[in-house]
Each structure stands twice: as structure tokens, then as C-alpha cells.
Write an enzyme that holds these catalytic residues in place. Structure first.
Site, PDB file in Angstrom:
ATOM      1  N   ASP A 185      -2.749   4.774  -5.066  1.00  0.00           N
ATOM      2  CA  ASP A 185      -3.099   4.709  -4.013  1.00  0.00           C
ATOM      3  C   ASP A 185      -3.503   6.165  -3.124  1.00  0.00           C
ATOM      4  OD1 ASP A 185      -3.104   3.460  -1.321  1.00  0.00           O
ATOM      5  OD2 ASP A 185      -0.930   3.804  -1.234  1.00  0.00           O
ATOM      6  N   ASP A 225      -2.950   7.183   0.808  1.00  0.00           N
ATOM      7  CA  ASP A 225      -1.898   7.096   2.213  1.00  0.00           C
ATOM      8  C   ASP A 225      -0.636   6.721   1.768  1.00  0.00           C
ATOM      9  OD1 ASP A 225      -4.244   7.317   4.414  1.00  0.00           O
ATOM     10  OD2 ASP A 225      -5.522   5.972   2.398  1.00  0.00           O
TER      11      ASP A 225
END
Length: 288
Positions: free
Chosen positions: A78, A80
Site C-alpha cells: 500500500d 498512503d
């Protein structure tokens, strides 16, 4: 399996106590990082040991022997609050004075309370009319790699592990992070921009939890890898399907729902902790 412990500053007394709690007997700690150690041939983490590590802010994990850098072929991450320290959409909103409204929706989605695609549409709609130059300002003023990100990606490259960023955020930032870290692939959502301003809409299909899992699966098959050769790292509910599609999932400074379902969790160390978590025994040195 092996017991892996790591923290910001592990003292000898802590090591000694953990060794006693683990009933390791003849096994000695093996150092795999400056503040990271493993005990081979372990079968469980006692409640007492887990409680001690939590109290001392030490990450502890019981890692399967096959989960090591020599065995892995693909790391999917991922962006953020995982590879980078910020939630990009919250920072964009902050420049419009809208951060509280957008951050509240972000948090709710991360906890799994709102379906991700719906939450993203709501947040992006709030950005309608924003000058596109604001995106570059977020990169210039606020975007920072998470601690240990470069060390983790360097370890992947050293062991010929392909690296993939899959984000429910935006490609404007994902491409920058890909370039900063030298990642192999980056996939993220596209903001619609007309006449230099955000329209409040997205282009193309939304990358949600299922799309993240699908991208992982597609790249895994392209590389000819088995599921057990893939690790996925994330922090929010939107990462759970991706983590399930991998051989193992790591919750990085994650929401409780993610920690409960992940194979392993890192709460106190940076992303360099991944390299220690998956350190092959061949790279370790015995502590006497």
C-alpha cells in the site's frame, strides 16, 4: 518457525527475559539487525511473552521458516500511511481547509465502516474546483517516505524480489513514490483534471480492495510465482483482500481490524523491520 523480536532500543536485560519466557533452553538469539533478533525452532508465543513485548514496545512475531527473503519473489505494498507517512487526499484537502471532513471519511473507510469506493467518491467530490498545482505542493511540502522504506526496498532488490505499489490513492503521487524508491510497478487511481482544476471525479475504474487483490494476482501470475512467494503490506481495511491473496500479510502500524487478520504485525519499528522479519538465517550472526 522462528521468533523475531525488534524494537527501537532492545537492551540485554530485555533479551535475557524474553529468552527465559520463550523457554529457549539451548537456542541462542541470532542478531538480524541493529535492534532485531531471532530465536530458531520456536513453536508458540506465550501470553506472558506477548504481554511483556507489548509493555516494552517491542514487536514480536512467530515467523514461518519459508517466509524469508530467499524464498519471496514479490512484495506488494500500500502507499498512503504505509510506504509514505501521509494520507495524500487528507493533505490535499488541508490546503483547501477541508481536512477534518475528508480525514473523518478516510478514518471511517480505514476501519472498514464505509465501503471504500463510496468513501473515495465522497472525498474526491469535496475537492471539486481545486487547482491541480496543489498536488505538486503536497509532494514538495509534505510527502515523505516512511522510516525504513529505502532499506526494505534495497533488501528486496538484493534478493531479486519484485516490488509493486498498489494504492487506492492517486497515480500522481504513486508515480513519484515509484521513482523515489525504484519500484517495478505502481497502480493507483486517476483524478480528473480539466482546465487545470480538479473536477471532483475520478477517471476509469476505482482501485478498491478487490482491485488491489486482482493486481497482485495478475502480477504474481506474470512472474510465474506461487502464492506462498508473495508478501503484501498494508495498514487499512482496504488492504485485507490483497493481504489474503498473498502468502503472508503484514500489518504495518495498522488499524486493529487489519492486525487481527494479518500474518504478522509491526507497530514499533519502521519498514526496515520487514527485512528483519524475513531475514534468512544465512545472513544472521549468533549472540552469545
Amino acid at each position: 518457525m522462528r521468533l523475531v523480536i525488534q524494537g527501537s532500543a532492545i537492551r540485554l536485560q530485555q533479551l535475557t527475559h524474553i529468552h527465559q519466557l520463550a523457554s529457549a533452553q539451548q537456542q541462542q538469539f541470532i542478531q538480524v539487525g541493529e535492534q532485531a533478533y531471532l530465536l530458531p525452532n520456536q513453536q508458540e508465543i506465550s501470553l506472558e511473552l506477548r504481554a511483556f513485548c507489548q509493555e516494552q514496545q517491542i514487536d514480536v512475531a512467530l515467523v514461518h521458516d519459508q517466509h524469508n527473503l530467499n524464498h519471496l519473489g514479490l512484495a506488494v505494498m500500500d502507499m498512503d500511511s504505509t510506504l509514505i507517512t501521509i494520507e495524500c487526499i487528507d493533505e490535499i484537502a488541508d490546503m483547501q481547509g477541508l481536512k477534518p471532513q475528508v480525514a473523518a471519511i478516510t478514518e471511517s473507510a480505514m476501519r472498514g465502516e464505509i465501503e471504500f469506493a463510496e468513501s473515495l467518491r465522497r472525498r474526491v467530490a469535496l475537492l471539486q474546483g481545486l487547482e491541480a498545482s496543489t498536488l505538486q505542493r503536497v509532494i514538495d511540502e509534505r510527502l515523505q517516505l516512511s522510516p525504513g522504506a529505502q532499506e526494505w526496498i534495497a533488501a528486496c532488490k538484493q534478493h531479486n524480489i519484485k516490488t509493486m505499489l498498489v494504492s487506492g490513492g492517486f497515480d500522481f503521487f504513486a508515480e513519484r513514490v515509484k521513482a523515489m524508491l525504484g519500484l517495478d510497478v505502481a497502480k493507483a487511481n486517476s483524478l480528473e483534471i480539466v482546465d487545470g482544476r480538479l473536477t471532483g471525479r475520478l477517471l476509469g475504474n476505482i482501485i478498491d480492495a478487490q482491485a488491489k487483490a486482482d493486481y497482485l494476482e495478475r502480477f504474481r501470475q506474470e512472474l510465474g510465482l506461487r502464492q506462498d512467494q508473495v508478501v503484501a503490506i498494508g495498514d487499512g481495511a482496504n488492504d485485507l483482500k490483497m493481504m489474503s491473496a498473498a502468502g503472508c500479510g503484514v500489518a504495518y502500524h495498522a488499524k486493529p481490524v487489519v492486525q487481527q487478520q494479518a500474518s504478522y504485525a509491526l507497530n514499533h519499528v519502521g519498514l526496515e523491520g520487514l527485512a528483519h522479519l524475513f531475514a534468512p538465517l544465512s545472513s544472521a550472526s549468533t549472540c552469545h
